[in-house]
Motif scaffolding. Structure first.
Motif, PDB file in Angstrom:
ATOM      1  N   ILE A 190      -3.820 -17.973  -9.334  1.00  0.00           N
ATOM      2  CA  ILE A 190      -3.131 -16.860  -8.674  1.00  0.00           C
ATOM      3  C   ILE A 190      -1.773 -16.598  -9.329  1.00  0.00           C
ATOM      4  O   ILE A 190      -1.412 -15.451  -9.619  1.00  0.00           O
ATOM      5  N   LYS A 193      -2.303 -15.118 -12.793  1.00  0.00           N
ATOM      6  CA  LYS A 193      -2.756 -13.731 -12.707  1.00  0.00           C
ATOM      7  C   LYS A 193      -1.584 -12.792 -12.395  1.00  0.00           C
ATOM      8  O   LYS A 193      -1.465 -11.713 -12.997  1.00  0.00           O
ATOM      9  N   GLU A 194      -0.723 -13.184 -11.471  1.00  0.00           N
ATOM     10  CA  GLU A 194       0.437 -12.364 -11.126  1.00  0.00           C
ATOM     11  C   GLU A 194       1.385 -12.240 -12.320  1.00  0.00           C
ATOM     12  O   GLU A 194       1.936 -11.157 -12.586  1.00  0.00           O
ATOM     13  N   ASN A 197      -0.167  -9.954 -14.998  1.00  0.00           N
ATOM     14  CA  ASN A 197      -0.136  -8.547 -14.589  1.00  0.00           C
ATOM     15  C   ASN A 197       1.202  -7.908 -14.920  1.00  0.00           C
ATOM     16  O   ASN A 197       1.262  -6.761 -15.375  1.00  0.00           O
ATOM     17  N   PRO A 204       2.356  -3.048 -10.027  1.00  0.00           N
ATOM     18  CA  PRO A 204       2.761  -4.189  -9.191  1.00  0.00           C
ATOM     19  C   PRO A 204       1.904  -4.345  -7.948  1.00  0.00           C
ATOM     20  O   PRO A 204       1.380  -3.360  -7.405  1.00  0.00           O
ATOM     21  N   GLU A 205       1.765  -5.596  -7.502  1.00  0.00           N
ATOM     22  CA  GLU A 205       1.018  -5.878  -6.282  1.00  0.00           C
ATOM     23  C   GLU A 205       1.630  -5.129  -5.096  1.00  0.00           C
ATOM     24  O   GLU A 205       2.841  -5.058  -4.948  1.00  0.00           O
ATOM     25  N   GLY A 206       0.781  -4.552  -4.267  1.00  0.00           N
ATOM     26  CA  GLY A 206       1.255  -3.863  -3.079  1.00  0.00           C
ATOM     27  C   GLY A 206       1.533  -2.385  -3.272  1.00  0.00           C
ATOM     28  O   GLY A 206       1.899  -1.689  -2.320  1.00  0.00           O
ATOM     29  N   ASP A 208      -0.041   1.237  -4.391  1.00  0.00           N
ATOM     30  CA  ASP A 208      -1.241   2.028  -4.638  1.00  0.00           C
ATOM     31  C   ASP A 208      -0.818   3.271  -5.413  1.00  0.00           C
ATOM     32  O   ASP A 208      -0.151   4.162  -4.872  1.00  0.00           O
ATOM     33  N   TRP A 231       5.246   0.004 -13.378  1.00  0.00           N
ATOM     34  CA  TRP A 231       5.141  -1.386 -13.806  1.00  0.00           C
ATOM     35  C   TRP A 231       6.340  -2.163 -13.268  1.00  0.00           C
ATOM     36  O   TRP A 231       7.172  -1.607 -12.557  1.00  0.00           O
ATOM     37  N   SER A 235       9.918  -9.974 -11.039  1.00  0.00           N
ATOM     38  CA  SER A 235       9.629  -9.958  -9.606  1.00  0.00           C
ATOM     39  C   SER A 235      10.625  -9.079  -8.852  1.00  0.00           C
ATOM     40  O   SER A 235      11.836  -9.258  -8.967  1.00  0.00           O
ATOM     41  N   ASN A 238      10.676  -3.060  -9.791  1.00  0.00           N
ATOM     42  CA  ASN A 238       9.632  -2.118 -10.183  1.00  0.00           C
ATOM     43  C   ASN A 238      10.227  -0.888 -10.852  1.00  0.00           C
ATOM     44  O   ASN A 238      11.318  -0.429 -10.502  1.00  0.00           O
TER      45      ASN A 238
END
Length: 294
Positions: A190, A193-194, A197, A204-206, A208, A231, A235, A238
Motif C-alpha cells: 500500500i 503504491k501510494e 502514484n 492524488p487519492e481522494g 475524482d 498531480w 503528500s 496537490n
C-alpha cells in the motif's frame, strides 16, 4: 512538520535505534527467530526514521532555478525506499521461518519475554510521538506504519515466549516470525503504491477528476475545459493545470480565475492551480481550422 513534531521524530529515532541494538543481542542470546524478526523490523524503523529526518530537512530547501517546485518530492523517494526495504526484510523473515521449521533450535523463553516487553514499550512511545504527524506526510506515515507493525510484532513475540515457557512448543517461534512477515507485506504494498502514484504524477487519492471537470464546467462563464491535469508534488501538496474556454463578455477573466482557484482549494484541497483562459470565439475558429486540415 511542526518543530516540536520534528523533536518527537528525533526522540523516536534514538529510542528505536538503541533498543534495536539491544534486541539483536537478545535474539542471539535467546536463539529466538521471532525476536530477531522483531529486531529486523526495528532496523527498518530506524532506517525509515533516519531517512525521513533527512528528507524533511531537504524538503525545507527553497525552490531554485533548477528545481522550481523545490525539493518536496525527495520525501516521496524516501517513502518508496522505505517500502522496498521493508518488503525485502519481510521476505527474509519468511525464509528464515521456513528454515526453522526444518531445523528447530532451543530458545531461552524468559530472556525472549523480557526483551519483547521492553520492545513493546519502546514501540508504544514511538507510535505516540509519530501519531500527530502521520496524516500530514506520506513519508512520516511510512515510518509510523513500520513502528505500528513492529508493535504488533512485539506482542506476537511476547505471546510466543509465554507459550514456549509453559508448553515447550519451540515451533511457535517460527510461526510468529512468519506471521509478522506476512502481516507487513500488504502494508508495504500500500505504501509503495501510494509513493509510486505520486512519482508517476497520478491523480492524488481522494480526487475524482471527472467531478473536478464537472464542477469547473458549472462555473459561470466557463464553456469548456481541456488539457486538465492533476498531480501531487508530495503528500498534501496537490497541483492542477487546465485550459478553460470562456465566454468573452459574461464575466471578467479575473473573476473566473478567482472562482475556479478558490473552488479547487476548498473542494479538492488543490493548493497550486495554473489556468489558461481561451476566448470561446477563438477556440471555435481554431477547431474549424483543424477540421478543414483533416
Amino acid at each position: 512538520m511542526l518543530p516540536n513534531q520534528e523533536v518527537f521524530f528525533r526522540i523516536s529515532l534514538a529510542l528505536t535505534t538503541s533498543f534495536m541494538i539491544s534486541e539483536v543481542i537478545g535474539a542471539f542470546i535467546t536463539g529466538s527467530l521471532a525476536l530477531l524478526s522483531d529486531a529486523a523490523h526495528m532496523l527498518t524503523d530506524s532506517t525509515a526514521l533516519a531517512i525521513s529526518l533527512v528528507a524533511i530537512q531537504i524538503a525545507k530547501r527553497a525552490a531554485d532555478k533548477k528545481r522550481t517546485f523545490g525539493y518536496a518530492r525527495f520525501e516521496i523517494l524516501a517513502a518508496a525506499f522505505n517500502a522496498i526495504l521493508l518488503f525485502m526484510v519481510a521476505v527474509y523473515i519468511l525464509y528464515e521461518a521456513y528454515q526453522r521449521f526444518k531445523t528447530p533450535t532451543e530458545i531461552e523463553s524468559i530472556g525472549m519475554l523480557i526483551v519483547a516487553v521492553i520492545g513493546l514499550v519502546v514501540n508504544l512511545v514511538s507510535m505516540r510521538l509519530l501519531m500527530s504527524a502521520s496524516d500530514e506526510s506520506l513519508n512520516v506515515k511510512g515510518a509510523y506504519l513500520e513502528v505500528w507493525s513492529d508493535m504488533l510484532g512485539s506482542i506476537g513475540v511476547i505471546g510466543a515466549a509465554l507459550i514456549i515457557r509453559f508448553t515447550g512448543w519451540i515451533w511457535v517461534d517460527a510461526i510468529v516470525a512468519a506471521a509478522i512477515g506476512l502481516w507487513v507485506l500488504p502494508r508495504t504494498w500500500i505504501l509503495l503504491k501510494e509513493s509510486m502514484n505520486i512519482l508517476l504524477q497520478g491523480v492524488p487519492e481522494g480526487i475524482d477528476i471527472a467531478e473536478v471537470e464537472l464542477r469547473i464546467r458549472a462555473v459561470e462563464g466557463v464553456e469548456d475545459i481541456h488539457d486538465l491535469h492533476i498531480w501531487a508534488l508530495t503528500s498534501g501538496k496537490n497541483v492542477m493545470s487546465a485550459h478553460l474556454v470562456v465566454q468573452r463578455f459574461s464575466r471578467t477573466e479575473q473573476e473566473i480565475l478567482a472562482e475556479v482557484t478558490h473552488l479547487m482549494s476548498e473542494a479538492f484541497h488543490i493548493s497550486h492551480t495554473t489556468l489558461q483562459l481561451e476566448d470561446s470565439r477563438f477556440h471555435e475558429g481554431l477547431e474549424e481550422s483543424e477540421g478543414m486540415q483533416h
